[in-house]
Design an enzyme around this catalytic site. Structure first.
Site, PDB file in Angstrom:
ATOM      1  N   ALA A 189      59.313  60.355  40.182  1.00 16.20           N
ATOM      2  CA  ALA A 189      58.436  61.516  40.435  1.00 16.20           C
ATOM      3  C   ALA A 189      56.996  61.040  40.317  1.00 16.20           C
ATOM      4  CB  ALA A 189      58.728  62.627  39.431  1.00 16.20           C
ATOM      5  N   GLY A 197      60.492  76.426  52.949  1.00 16.11           N
ATOM      6  CA  GLY A 197      59.914  75.112  52.649  1.00 16.11           C
ATOM      7  C   GLY A 197      60.371  74.534  51.318  1.00 16.11           C
ATOM      8  N   TYR A 236      64.141  73.092  59.214  1.00 18.40           N
ATOM      9  CA  TYR A 236      65.421  73.393  58.560  1.00 18.40           C
ATOM     10  C   TYR A 236      65.880  74.815  58.900  1.00 18.40           C
ATOM     11  CZ  TYR A 236      64.291  69.259  55.786  1.00 18.40           C
ATOM     12  OH  TYR A 236      63.979  67.990  55.403  1.00 18.40           O
ATOM     13  N   HIS A 275      47.527  93.930  20.191  1.00 19.37           N
ATOM     14  CA  HIS A 275      48.014  93.163  19.042  1.00 19.37           C
ATOM     15  C   HIS A 275      49.419  93.620  18.696  1.00 19.37           C
ATOM     16  CE1 HIS A 275      47.951  91.042  15.213  1.00 19.37           C
ATOM     17  NE2 HIS A 275      48.465  92.143  14.662  1.00 19.37           N
ATOM     18  N   GLU A 314      55.162  56.291  32.153  1.00 24.09           N
ATOM     19  CA  GLU A 314      53.956  56.784  32.834  1.00 24.09           C
ATOM     20  C   GLU A 314      52.924  55.652  32.894  1.00 24.09           C
ATOM     21  OE1 GLU A 314      52.547  59.461  34.501  1.00 24.09           O
ATOM     22  OE2 GLU A 314      50.729  58.231  34.429  1.00 24.09           O
TER      23      GLU A 314
HETATM   24  P1  NAD Z   1      51.768  63.898  39.946  1.00 27.21           P
HETATM   25  O1  NAD Z   1      50.768  63.205  40.758  1.00 27.21           O
HETATM   26  O2  NAD Z   1      51.421  65.180  39.300  1.00 27.21           O
HETATM   27  O3  NAD Z   1      52.322  62.922  38.793  1.00 27.21           O
HETATM   28  C1  NAD Z   1      52.815  61.649  39.066  1.00 27.21           C
HETATM   29  C2  NAD Z   1      52.606  60.785  37.859  1.00 27.21           C
HETATM   30  O4  NAD Z   1      53.241  59.550  38.104  1.00 27.21           O
HETATM   31  C3  NAD Z   1      51.153  60.482  37.564  1.00 27.21           C
HETATM   32  O5  NAD Z   1      50.891  60.777  36.209  1.00 27.21           O
HETATM   33  C4  NAD Z   1      51.025  58.976  37.839  1.00 27.21           C
HETATM   34  O6  NAD Z   1      50.122  58.335  36.962  1.00 27.21           O
HETATM   35  C5  NAD Z   1      52.441  58.510  37.586  1.00 27.21           C
HETATM   36  N1  NAD Z   1      52.808  57.282  38.306  1.00 27.21           N
HETATM   37  C6  NAD Z   1      52.494  56.947  39.578  1.00 27.21           C
HETATM   38  N2  NAD Z   1      53.079  55.773  39.902  1.00 27.21           N
HETATM   39  C7  NAD Z   1      53.795  55.377  38.810  1.00 27.21           C
HETATM   40  C8  NAD Z   1      54.634  54.257  38.520  1.00 27.21           C
HETATM   41  N3  NAD Z   1      54.897  53.315  39.448  1.00 27.21           N
HETATM   42  N4  NAD Z   1      55.195  54.169  37.297  1.00 27.21           N
HETATM   43  C9  NAD Z   1      54.960  55.129  36.346  1.00 27.21           C
HETATM   44  N5  NAD Z   1      54.192  56.208  36.587  1.00 27.21           N
HETATM   45  C10 NAD Z   1      53.617  56.345  37.810  1.00 27.21           C
HETATM   46  O7  NAD Z   1      53.030  64.076  40.910  1.00 27.21           O
HETATM   47  P2  NAD Z   1      54.396  64.850  40.755  1.00 27.21           P
HETATM   48  O8  NAD Z   1      54.679  65.204  39.351  1.00 27.21           O
HETATM   49  O9  NAD Z   1      55.371  64.009  41.504  1.00 27.21           O
HETATM   50  O10 NAD Z   1      54.101  66.181  41.526  1.00 27.21           O
HETATM   51  C11 NAD Z   1      53.756  66.140  42.907  1.00 27.21           C
HETATM   52  C12 NAD Z   1      52.983  67.363  43.339  1.00 27.21           C
HETATM   53  O11 NAD Z   1      53.760  68.532  43.259  1.00 27.21           O
HETATM   54  C13 NAD Z   1      51.758  67.569  42.496  1.00 27.21           C
HETATM   55  O12 NAD Z   1      50.686  67.845  43.363  1.00 27.21           O
HETATM   56  C14 NAD Z   1      52.081  68.757  41.661  1.00 27.21           C
HETATM   57  O13 NAD Z   1      50.941  69.525  41.356  1.00 27.21           O
HETATM   58  C15 NAD Z   1      53.059  69.523  42.546  1.00 27.21           C
HETATM   59  N6  NAD Z   1      53.985  70.274  41.697  1.00 27.21           N
HETATM   60  C16 NAD Z   1      53.541  71.376  41.046  1.00 27.21           C
HETATM   61  C17 NAD Z   1      54.388  72.054  40.216  1.00 27.21           C
HETATM   62  C18 NAD Z   1      53.898  73.266  39.499  1.00 27.21           C
HETATM   63  O14 NAD Z   1      52.913  73.847  39.915  1.00 27.21           O
HETATM   64  N7  NAD Z   1      54.515  73.657  38.402  1.00 27.21           N
HETATM   65  C19 NAD Z   1      55.682  71.617  39.995  1.00 27.21           C
HETATM   66  C20 NAD Z   1      56.081  70.499  40.645  1.00 27.21           C
HETATM   67  C21 NAD Z   1      55.216  69.823  41.504  1.00 27.21           C
END
Ligand code: NAD
Length: 467
Positions: free
Chosen positions: A265, A40, A35, A440, A200
């Protein structure tokens, strides 16, 4: 043909850090990014824009709850174009800053899609150049998982990138996936006025954290959101004129419901299979991850890989740490990735953060541990900011009293997790933390109080009976 000592594929936090560190150590570096904007996913469509929007959400929520403090505000007037504009300004400031830093370091930035031709050559689509390299660092990241059965061609079905664009505020939003991305975006859209439903698959939100640490968040959003369906699967999704019709399979969910928009997500997939790595002889596993050793070396001796593409957790701060290791090893330093822990933070409201081992990991491993749990309702600082739902849990080795892990739910948990992370790296025991004077009244005291709960030295609460 461009000849370079170090080529880096991808300019996310891992890629630009690797490029800059190698340049600072005297290498001539080429950085390839598909891009125009550097930075990224994290800078452009991830960590940074989401945090900008979460700050907006926090202000809306705090204003709405201020009536408890004796101050009332009118219902806010949300100008979505300005919300989007503020987010974009922050992103542009950061990405142009990275560009300027690359220029100052004489890093040659090439725009285009990189693919290997051999173990010392890369072709760049979108540019006629072939890059011949001595060393390569792959930092090509990951992409969102897109279930093929979901109608992603309909703009009402969004991934995280679409959701961050904030085209509009849907009346009814379904969030599929109760992980970090799903819940952070739910926090934003809820504050801006959407009615949220979360679905979920597993039995817990943010499944990699301990349930007792997630509970304060769960209790709060259960009241705020229309529905949270756990142990529930989305079985179908159909785009209709009146919305997206979604089928559910789960005990408490309806068979069907219709939403104005849906955010999917459900995790991310590494990009290992998208760079023709096999032409360089690079081993790539079935998931698309590239195996590496502690020096971030792949099986090909002059090719390194870092960040999301080498494995979980897919977090920017892990990638940055790995990037420095790879660049330093290429420059002849004796570096290695030997961090004891990588902290995780969900920037929800309240925030959730954890580091080291979780209690469920310790149980699964059969480790003899003890814990101290401090409810923030007994923290003066927590009460004074009107948010007492938090909890801190410290986990220790039963024999040595060394800290093994910590989980925190509450305001600023993401900032507070730095102290126990350092404590784990330093091999601290209970008394190291409990005898460190915490100012504190601060939220940081809650960490010391959790430790005192384990020690039995707490005075702000009754000490729990020694087990
Ligand atoms: P994740 O793996 O953290 O969560 C995805 C969730 O979706 C899981 O709980 C899973 O059980 C659920 N799931 C999967 N398939 C499903 C379905 N068909 N129906 C319902 N639920 C389902 O993934 P994410 O939230 O997409 O994040 C992706 C990555 O990005 C992760 O590695 C995360 O750590 C990273 N991330 C980090 C931050 C941060 O550090 N604050 C912020 C955003 C993303």
């Amino acid at each position: 043909m461009i000849k370079t000592q170090v080529v880096v594929i991808g300019s996310g936090p891992g890629g630009y850090t690797a490029a800059f560190r190698a340049a600072d150590l005297g290498k001539q570096v080429t950085l390839i990014e598909r891009y125009d904007a550097l930075g990224g996913v994290c800078l452009n469509v991830g960590c940074i824009p989401s945090k900008a929007l979460l700050h907006t959400a926090q202000i809306i929520n705090e204003a709405a709850e201020a009536s408890h403090l004796g101050v009332s505000f009118n219902t806010p007037n949300v100008d979505i174009d300005s919300v989007r504009g503020n987010k974009q300004n922050i992103v542009t400031k950061l990405t142009s800053g990275i560009k300027a830093l690359a220029k100052a370091r004489k890093v040659n930035v090439i725009t285009g899609y990189a693919k290997f031709i051999s173990n010392n050559q890369i072709a760049v689509d979108g540019s006629d150049e072939i890059i011949e390299f001595e060393h390569c660092i792959i930092a090509a990241g990951s992409r969102v998982n897109k279930a093929p059965a979901f109608p992603f061609d309909d703009p009402r079905v969004m991934d995280s990138t679409d959701a961050l664009e904030m085209q509009n505020i849907p009346k009814r939003l379904l969030v599929i996936g109760g992980g970090i991305i799903g819940l952070e975006m739910a926090t934003v859209y809820d504050a801006l006025g959407s009615e949220i439903t979360v679905v979920e698959l597993s039995d817990q939100l943010i499944a990699s954290a301990d349930k007792d640490i997630v509970n304060p968040l769960f209790r709060r959003i259960k009241k705020q959101y229309a529905n949270i369906f756990l142990n529930t699967k989305v079985s179908s999704m159909t785009a209709q004129d009146n919305g997206i019709k979604v089928g559910f399979e789960g005990k408490n969910a309806p068979e069907f419901d219709t939403f104005d928009k849906v955010l999917v997500a459900v995790g991310r997939t590494p990009n290992g299979k998208l760079i023709d790595g096999e032409k360089a002889g690079i081993e790539i596993n079935d998931w698309g991850f590239i195996p590496v050793d502690k020096q971030m070396k792949t099986n090909v001796q002059n090719i390194y890989a870092i960040g999301d593409i080498v494995g979980q957790p897919m977090l920017a701060h892990k990638a940055v740490h790995e990037a420095k290791v790879a660049a330093e090893v290429i420059c002849g330093h004796k570096s290695g990735f030997d961090a004891l822990t990588i902290p995780s933070v969900a920037y929800t409201d309240p925030e959730i953060a954890w580091t080291g081992k979780t209690e469920k990991q310790l149980k699964a491993e059969g480790t003899d541990y003890e814990k101290g749990v401090f409810p923030w309702a007994a923290s003066g600082r927590s009460l004074s900011i009107g948010r007492s739902e938090g909890v801190s849990k410290a986990l220790f080795d039963k024999k040595t009293h060394r800290i093994l892990g910590m989980g925190i739910c509450g305001t600023n948990a993401g900032e507070l997790i730095a102290e126990p992370t350092l404590a784990i790296e330093m091999g601290c025991d209970m008394s190291d933390i409990a005898l460190t004077i915490h100012a504190h009244p601060t939220l940081s005291e809650t960490t010391a109080f959790a430790v005192e709960m384990a020690e039995g030295t707490i005075t702000d609460l009754l000490p729990p009976k020694k087990r």
